[in-house]
Design a protein around this motif. Sequence first.
Motif, PDB file in Angstrom:
ATOM      1  N   UNK A  88       1.161  -0.830   0.120  1.00 59.83           N
ATOM      2  CA  UNK A  88      -0.241  -0.147  -0.202  1.00 59.83           C
ATOM      3  C   UNK A  88       1.342   0.868  -0.404  1.00 59.83           C
ATOM      4  N   UNK A  89       0.323   2.284  -0.318  1.00 58.57           N
ATOM      5  CA  UNK A  89       0.661   4.397   0.294  1.00 58.57           C
ATOM      6  C   UNK A  89       1.900   3.747   0.710  1.00 58.57           C
ATOM      7  N   UNK A  90       3.349   3.601   1.050  1.00 56.61           N
ATOM      8  CA  UNK A  90       4.426   4.086   2.053  1.00 56.61           C
ATOM      9  C   UNK A  90       4.754   5.510   2.346  1.00 56.61           C
ATOM     10  N   UNK A  91       5.187   5.557   2.546  1.00 57.26           N
ATOM     11  CA  UNK A  91       6.818   6.193   2.738  1.00 57.26           C
ATOM     12  C   UNK A  91       8.493   5.061   3.624  1.00 57.26           C
ATOM     13  N   UNK A  92       8.803   5.526   2.912  1.00 57.77           N
ATOM     14  CA  UNK A  92      10.186   4.352   2.753  1.00 57.77           C
ATOM     15  C   UNK A  92      11.478   4.936   3.212  1.00 57.77           C
ATOM     16  N   UNK A  93      12.049   5.048   4.055  1.00 53.52           N
ATOM     17  CA  UNK A  93      13.338   5.179   3.665  1.00 53.52           C
ATOM     18  C   UNK A  93      14.326   4.980   5.012  1.00 53.52           C
ATOM     19  N   UNK A  94      15.699   5.456   5.089  1.00 50.83           N
ATOM     20  CA  UNK A  94      16.666   4.046   4.690  1.00 50.83           C
ATOM     21  C   UNK A  94      17.869   4.771   5.902  1.00 50.83           C
ATOM     22  N   UNK A  95      18.217   4.230   7.179  1.00 48.95           N
ATOM     23  CA  UNK A  95      18.844   5.631   7.665  1.00 48.95           C
ATOM     24  C   UNK A  95      19.939   4.320   7.750  1.00 48.95           C
TER      25      UNK A  95
END
Length: 402
Positions: A88-95
């Motif tokens: 589904x629509x997500x805002x996905x980041x990685x650190x």
Amino acid sequence: MTSPHILCIMSHYTDPALSLRRLEISRATLLPSLTAQTRKPTLHIVVSADDVHLQERLAGYAGTGCDCVVLYRDTWRLYGENWQIPQTHCIIGRVDDDDVLRSDFCEIVYHCGMVHRERAIIWPLGLVYWRGQMFRLEHNGNQYLTLSTSRGIDPHHKAHAVIQREWRSVRASFKPGWIWVRHGDAETSTLPKYRAVPAGNWQPDAWPVDLAAVDAAIAPSGVPSADYREHGQRPRGMRVSQWLSVHGSDKVSTHNYGSFYDSLFARLRPQALLEIGVYRGASLRAWRSAGVPKAIGVDNDPATASLDRHVLLADMPRQAYAVAEQVGLLDVIIDDGSHLYPDYTATADVLLQRLRPGGVYVIEDIQTQDSVDALRRDGWQIEDWRESTGRYDDVIAWRVRE
């Protein structure tokens, strides 16, 4: 309707020393950053079940106030990891677990992602911390990339440069949004092009980071290298001083003995070591981590001796002969016991004969100048840091068995 904001974090460690070192770095960088976020993301954290510091690590993430999804994996993977991103629509980041984010980073990225769907959200402007200096970096979006998408993918499903070519992008902000902390655990600490512009007045109070704590946390990683060439020429493995720091020994925190032991171990490569005065066992663990197969302790505290089967319960110098009969031949003997001149000289008279030819006997924390003078007259070498550190007992005496 809101969409999930997911932050993917790789915290997969199996080496105990590296795990502890990175945990301390996280406590000074990413964890306070997450705690300070004005809008909390959900953390998807990849870990190893074999990580001896796993519970401390997970407690740190839970303490940030973020919801956590823990993903157990057998191996560390830079690309192609299954982060369990919903379709589904997500805002996905990685650190990374040593990054620093400004306190409104997640809020700005989230609102940007809700407006701009199926976009790569970039935040090109940030800072680089390297060897105690801060630099300004415009990175063209390769770092701190976020995807606003319904495809169930993460920012590391492909290399960042490929994502930038394939995706339409939108810039989240023109303010500095992150600090890239570079240290000796990195494959290369940072290339010269990433530290070309000093940050100047970068307002440290505005960032959720304690640089003094950062410096202390990254110290065991070694001095950050300047480029790939320098990093590649470095000897692999940690120095003894780094292991002493990792295990919390006062030999490098209270005292200034790290360089002495680095030089001693590099020259002697000890296989058998005896330390008198163990306390909580920090340095004994460090000797073992540094590769000493036989590291024995002696202490007069039953509680201390009960913590480690390789610690002998004995009162020195009264029981020095009994200890000498049990330890075999040694390469190094370190007296960090009572620090009283009659005690350590009487002990040395007995144990010096347990050293192999060429072995080294060390007496730490010499308390008075009279003791220093007497030891020097008796042929001991003196290493004295008192003037530089301002500490009255920052003195070592040592001698080689002929």
